[in-house]
Design a protein around this motif. Structure first.
Motif, PDB file in Angstrom:
ATOM      1  N   UNK A 114       0.800  -1.225   0.000  1.00 18.57           N
ATOM      2  CA  UNK A 114       0.000   0.000   0.000  1.00 18.57           C
ATOM      3  C   UNK A 114       0.830   1.271   0.000  1.00 18.57           C
ATOM      4  N   UNK A 115       2.032   1.212   0.506  1.00 16.86           N
ATOM      5  CA  UNK A 115       2.858   2.414   0.578  1.00 16.86           C
ATOM      6  C   UNK A 115       3.801   2.563  -0.612  1.00 16.86           C
ATOM      7  N   UNK A 116       3.740   1.627  -1.548  1.00 22.01           N
ATOM      8  CA  UNK A 116       4.581   1.723  -2.748  1.00 22.01           C
ATOM      9  C   UNK A 116       3.924   2.666  -3.746  1.00 22.01           C
ATOM     10  N   UNK A 117       4.736   3.279  -4.592  1.00 24.95           N
ATOM     11  CA  UNK A 117       4.195   4.143  -5.648  1.00 24.95           C
ATOM     12  C   UNK A 117       4.554   3.550  -7.001  1.00 24.95           C
ATOM     13  N   UNK A 118       3.538   3.065  -7.672  1.00 26.81           N
ATOM     14  CA  UNK A 118       3.757   2.490  -9.000  1.00 26.81           C
ATOM     15  C   UNK A 118       3.091   3.417 -10.010  1.00 26.81           C
ATOM     16  N   UNK A 119       3.872   3.935 -10.941  1.00 21.57           N
ATOM     17  CA  UNK A 119       3.334   4.879 -11.930  1.00 21.57           C
ATOM     18  C   UNK A 119       2.212   4.210 -12.724  1.00 21.57           C
TER      19      UNK A 119
END
Lengths: 335, 335, 335
Positions: A114-119
């Motif tokens: 949930x805290x990852x940022x995937x473009x």
């Protein structure tokens, strides 16, 4: 289907038509000198293939200015010149290249913390793992089985092929390619040998790959013990290569298959290590150095040049030594 | 439990009973000469183990015709002869072998593209990826983490062990085995070095493995630049071997651990590369050539034979040179 | 945040304060001699870094008794002595180390066979496969893509990093680490060469790793043909190493990057194989033997010592030979 006009060849790829300019045509692709047909563009990058070029059926050939005269004398198609025909070949190959990816979107069968940022423009195959705090850039492809650990960052336009691994705390620039099974950030080989226990030293450093780095299949770039292991931009690493912990590799290097670079070694820019070369730890290799296949580098190489042998010596000394051995074998024992 | 009758040993595996034919018995398995008990079959393939055979407690031993007389003089069990006892050992090992697969059916936790064709008799573990247009043959096992890219085809009776990868556009015959982590079709190492950028040349060729090819764990067979990389039938590749782009390998070769074969090299049939051998690019090696461990092949080998050294020379020359070095070390400086 | 008191340094890690005992302080972590600040502890394990230690800004330094006098003369912080400062450094590194795992619990996206036993305290990432009858010990971490085959057992406190593989019938002790892509139990390289078919010999043995064994990324420990391949306690294997089938490795060995050990070789205890060393099959190496980088071991080494070259010879002979070659290159042909 993509095509390439003769005009684009000039305007976008920097080629010049040899002789008179002729009407615009469209190339449908590229081909080897031997197999290309009239609709295809071919390349003469190495003068030793001139003979094949002269009888090629390609619609046009890109060659050096030096080769154009001779080529145009008997080659039936059009001739374009370029300062570096091989580089133009590479760029036009890229232009025509249509990768077969086989998946699009973000798979619900992947796991993204949930805290990852995937473009949004990235592709996430099934069975991808993206850990907490990780960042995945625009257009990046994460194939099935790719792993990105906690806090690791992957730039834009990268490709992580199936089962490649980026462990926690590692950083990749833009346009990096990890071939299948490549491992970034496995533990470095650090132990305090107590005669019995071999006490593990936690490897708390990471790995930093600059932009445009490629790592071959089943290669390993180990994480640093305290600081990071680093690889400079445009450096290309072949399949089954080990880069040890805290190694620092400059820009635009080539490390060929089965090379091993031991811990804390420093490579300058434009260093080439041919196949199966070994480099010992804690030494440095000057810019523009070429180490021939199977050689062993056991002390720092402060002067750029070509080196061979295990241990390495200047390549011409190595040739002398080999010639001597051959003489001995012919003439008997030198003593 | 599978058993093997003495009759089957003769009729199916081509053995002959030495001396009088005795009543039919059933063997429960095979064992080493040292450990086999009365219920087991053993093998004497190498004459240097005759001593162990003479006192073996095995129920029967398969050996060559040459060894049978001497063996039967004191060995208490029955003796069978075969033209190639080692080959018979291999086949009977296969006969008794019961793999522990640990999964059956098609897992709903796998991903199979709608346009792929997976044979109903194939086994698909969880976390397998099969891309669009891929074809998987009968009885083929795809272990967990195996990846088959777009348009790739896998024959019948193949085994893709965990985390093995076949990228897009690659083709495997029947009965191929990819050990864990093996990669088929990673990008070849092709760049136009511009002094700075090292421009990538898209690798648009694939890989073709003929039938009965085995690839060891963590080995890499790289895809071709334009045409395919190829490996002939019955060729066996050990763990951690690199086969570069556009390499062509013949039939029935052995490539041992940590071997590297550089781009566009051509190997004939029945070539053996012992451990850590390196082969340079764009050269060819004749049929029936044996290259000894750690050797480096830097020019074409047109005559079959045994070669050693880096660079390679005929093995007997290499032995001479080593003998000379030993003499020098004993007697001092030859000059 | 973890801290380490000067008292704990003495009581738990066996250090002694040099000179008068001073008031208790808390260290917030460790650092290199060059970068450590007042709140950090540093280490002088190698006398050649004494100069850096003298001007270090660390709050305290751990060194040998021999170095303490000289160090304390100008170093501004506190000085502690230890019998083996490097070992203390390793242990205190472990004390401060906080791994960033990035997942906890048992993922519902993993596959665990109903007959497997996974300890409640183990961590099971998504896309992990645990086969029938497998056993996973307490606190063991199974990262994404890790595979544990049928009947294999993994001890307590192990780490199986992403995409590492333990095939069926293999056994790991406690505190083993498999780096990403490591493969335990791939098939050994066993065939009966019939001139054409190269008949596969099923590899029915397994692999046994004792406790405290580490295997580097993309390394392969192949399963035995009939009996097991074995690795003794505290043995550490670097990245990209092949251990062949039925090899037996003793305790406390180091196998560095790109090493290959061929089938049925036996290594004693505390053997070190430096980078790219090759060991032929069916031979043995004595305890406490050191083989230098790129060497080739082709016969048994019955006497411990330091060896170099391909084929290996005593290291001092190898140095003599290299010196001779250098003389020849300077002075011309020795004949």
């Amino acid at each position: 289907m993509k095509t390439l006009s003769s005009r684009k060849l000039v305007e976008q790829f920097g080629c010049l038509e040899f002789g008179d300019t002729k009407p615009e045509i469209e190339f449908l692709g590229i081909g080897t000198l031997e197999k290309a047909e009239l609709s295809l563009l071919s390349f003469l990058a190495n003068p030793k293939y001139l003979k094949s070029a002269l009888v090629s059926k390609a619609g046009a050939i890109v060659c050096s200015a030096a080769a154009a005269e001779e080529l145009s004398a008997s080659f039936a198609g059009r001739v374009f010149t370029a300062k570096d025909p091989y580089a133009v070949f590479a760029r036009i190959s890229q232009y025509f290249f249509e990768p077969k990816i086989g998946f699009s979107g973000h798979s619900p069968q992947a796991y993204v913390d949930g805290s990852a940022q995937v473009h949004a423009s990235a592709t996430v195959f099934p069975f991808v793992f993206v850990g907490p705090g990780a960042v995945i850039g625009a257009n990046t492809l994460l194939y099935s089985g790719a792993f990105v650990g906690a806090g690791s960052t992957i730039g834009a336009d990268c490709v992580l092929y199936p089962n490649s691994v980026v462990r926690e705390g590692c950083h990749l620039g833009d346009r990096c390619i990890l071939n299948p099974g490549a491992v970034i950030g496995g533990d470095g080989f650090g132990f305090a040998p107590s005669g019995h226990e071999n006490i593990k030293i936690p490897q708390v450093g990471g790995v930093r790959l600059a932009s445009d780095v490629e790592v071959g299949s089943n290669s390993s770039v180990d994480r640093g013990a305290m600081d990071d292991t680093t690889v400079g931009e445009y450096t290309k690493i072949d399949s089954i290569v080990q880069v040890g912990h805290n190694v620092s590799i400059g820009n635009s290097c080539f490390l060929c298959g089965l090379v091993g670079v031991a811990g804390s070694a420093t490579l300058g820019n434009r260093v080439t290590l041919a196949g199966q070369v070994g480099v010992a730890g804690h030494l440095s290799i000057a810019d523009n150095t070429m180490i021939m296949a199977q050689s062993g580098v056991s002390s720092s190489m402060e002067k750029s040049g070509i080196y061979s042998g295990s241990p390495v010596m200047p390549h011409k000394d190595w040739l002398k030594l080999q010639a001597l051995f051959r003489r001995i074998l012919k003439g008997g024992n030198p003593s």
